[in-house]
Structure formats: C-alpha cells, structure tokens
Write an enzyme that holds these catalytic residues in place. Structure first.
Site: not given
Ligand code: ASP
Length: 328
Positions: A194, A222-225, A245-246, A248
């Site tokens: 991200t 799917r929706v992340g953070d 980032t990570g 989610g």
């Molecule tokens: N946080 C993002 C998600 O889960 C992915 C990422 O940061 O790499 O969609």
C-alpha cells in the site's frame, strides 16, 4: 488610589498582550512543516532485492516526497501535499496502489483509498473501485463533493467520473509482476504494498491519506483497512495524522490509526510511544503484520513497523530528510 490601580491593571494587560503577541509570533516562526510517506510494509529483505530495483524504489520515494514538500514549502495545505505524494506512488507500477495494484482471486484490480482532514475531522473514502486512475482523488471527491464518508464500487466510480477525474480501463492497472504474484498467490506470494502519506502544514493542519490495491488474491468485494477511517487512516489537529499498511483485517479489528491518536489524546503518550505500543506490542503479539507512518501536531515523526521492511521516508522544513526500506 483606585485610579492608580486602574493604571496598573491596564499596563499589566498591555504588557501581557504584547508578550502574548510576541509568543504567537515566535511560535508561528518556529512552526514548520513535515511530511512522511510509506510505500507498504512486508517481507522486504535486502537479499531479495537487486541494486537496480532498490534504486528505483528509492528514486520514486524521493519523487513522492518532493511532490508533497513542494506544496508545503509554498504554504500549501497538508491535504494537497498528501494527495500529491500519494499520486506519484499511485502512478508508479512499483507500488500496490493505482497502477500496479494487486489482483483479486478473480484476477481483477479492486482499489481502496481514503483521506482525512485533521482540521474538522472531515474524511472521504472509496472501496472496490476498478476504473479510477488515481483512487486518492476519488476519496477526496467523496469528502469534498458529498455528505458521505465512504462510497463503494460503481457509485464511487460514477462520482469520480462526474467530478471529472481521469478514468482508466483494466489494462492500465495491469502489471506483469503483480499478475505473477497473483498466479503464485496460493504459494504464499508477497501480499502487501500500500501507499500512504501524512503531513503537517505551516498553519498547523494535519492530513492523512492511504491508497491500495488491497491484498493479493483477496475475495471479490473484500475491503481492507485502508479506506476505513480510524483503521488505516486518521487525522486530528489535536493529536496526529496516521496512515497504515499491513494485514488489513488486524488493523480494522484494532482500530489502529485511531488507537494511536487516542493514546496521545487521553493518555498523553508521545507520538512514538503511542505508535510503538500499538504496532510493536499490541499488533505484533497477535500476528498483525504491518506498520504506520505518523506526524503529530508539533511535527514529531514516527514510522514503526513489525515486518522485515517498510518503504518509507520523511522530509521536514528544517532540512531533515531520510528514505529507508529495511529495518535498521
Ligand atoms: N492494508 C492493506 C489491506 O489490507 C494492504 C497493505 O497495506 O499492504 O488492504
């Protein structure tokens, strides 16, 4: 006697006023700007990186920092700086946002983004969009052109189109490297990447933004953070601005970005302490991979991550700048 007292009171008032004016002036003079960016956290190891690839990342991160710094230097606002930095990374195939976004299990790109203005807690976000060239601009259009915070899919795309934003078809977002990761996804390919930016401008306003293609091989829908205000993005002029980032799902369940701001606001922790507590202790303990970048109202910067690396960098008005990839 009473007359004398009046004179003394008025004089004291005047002295107080002028010293207060002076204080404001020095405060204003001292107040600087700061910008922090990230290009994703994950298993980023030096041994897996070629010097050419590393150079490309460092150059692009520098370009993203310079784009935002240019805005802040010229007394522009933090929202514009965050937008400018994120757009540079969205336009680059190196990062998992805009061009270069990862693929869903169905082999398409579904992107999420959000932006928040720390002045009045205004925010905008989009999720699951497939056709907007720069998702961060779509998030901004939600914040600026509607009464809503989060629009998904087709509704968000229609809003973006109506706002005159550049649209793109699926071939624009396609990159061979992300497609290969998609093909390898079942064998546990790299899933992160991200982009995000946070900024403090000369007027003391904080802003945060995040943009992503999500996680490789994610389920359709799917929706992340990243587009969830409080999880992947948060800004409040009274505390800090955060972009995450990570993985989610962990960031949503732990309301990561807001948690850091709340620890500062209610427990009076420093930015570094608050960010470390959430990323290095709380999330790490439960296997929530990732990191955050943050800047507080005084220009302090934090960039903790609990993964092998995180593409990251910062620049400030007092001439400090750094661009890093691995953990030190
Ligand atoms: N946080 C993002 C998600 O889960 C992915 C990422 O940061 O790499 O969609």
């Amino acid at each position: 006697m009473i007359k004398h007292l009046y004179v003394i009171i008025i004089l004291t008032g005047l002295i107080g006023f002028s010293s207060c004016q002076q204080n404001n002036q020095t405060e204003e003079k001292k107040r600087g700007w700061a910008l922090v960016i990230h290009g994703g956290a994950g298993t980023i190891l030096k041994k897996n990186m070629t010097p050419e690839k590393e150079k490309k990342y460092l150059e692009k991160l520098k370009e993203a920092l310079e784009a935002g710094a240019e805005v802040l230097k010229n007394n522009g606002n933090s929202l514009d700086a965050v937008t400018a930095s994120i757009m540079v990374m969205e336009d680059s195939p190196l990062f998992n946002a805009g061009k270069g976004s990862v693929f869903t299990a169905e082999g398409v790109n579904e992107m999420d983004a959000s932006i928040m203005d720390g002045r009045e807690s205004n925010a905008g976000a989009v999720a699951g969009i497939r056709r907007v060239k720069n998702p961060i601009l779509a998030a901004r259009a939600v914040m600026e052109n509607t009464d809503h915070v989060l629009l998904v899919g087709e509704g968000a795309e229609i809003l973006a189109e109506d706002a005159g934003l550049e649209m793109a078809d699926s071939s624009y977002f396609f990159t061979t490297s992300r497609y290969n990761s998609f093909l390898k996804a079942k064998e546990k390919a790299e899933k992160h990447g991200t982009v995000g930016a946070v900024a403090l401008d000369l007027n003391g306003n904080l802003a945060a933004g995040t943009s992503t293609g999500g996680m490789t091989y994610k389920m359709k829908g799917r929706v992340g953070d990243s587009p969830v205000i409080g999880a992947g993005t948060y800004a409040d002029n009274n505390s800090c601005a955060v972009s995450a980032t990570g993985h989610g799902e962990y960031f949503i369940r732990n309301v990561v970005a807001y948690d850091i701001s709340a620890l500062m606001k209610y427990q009076h922790l420093s930015l570094q302490k608050a960010a470390d507590k959430v990323i290095m202790n709380k999330l790490k303990a439960i296997g929530g991979d990732g990191g955050i970048i943050a800047v507080d109202k005084n220009g302090n910067i934090a960039m903790p991550f609990n993964t092998a690396g995180m593409y990251r960098g910062f620049i400030t008005s007092d001439g400090r700048t750094e661009i890093l990839i691995y953990s030190n």
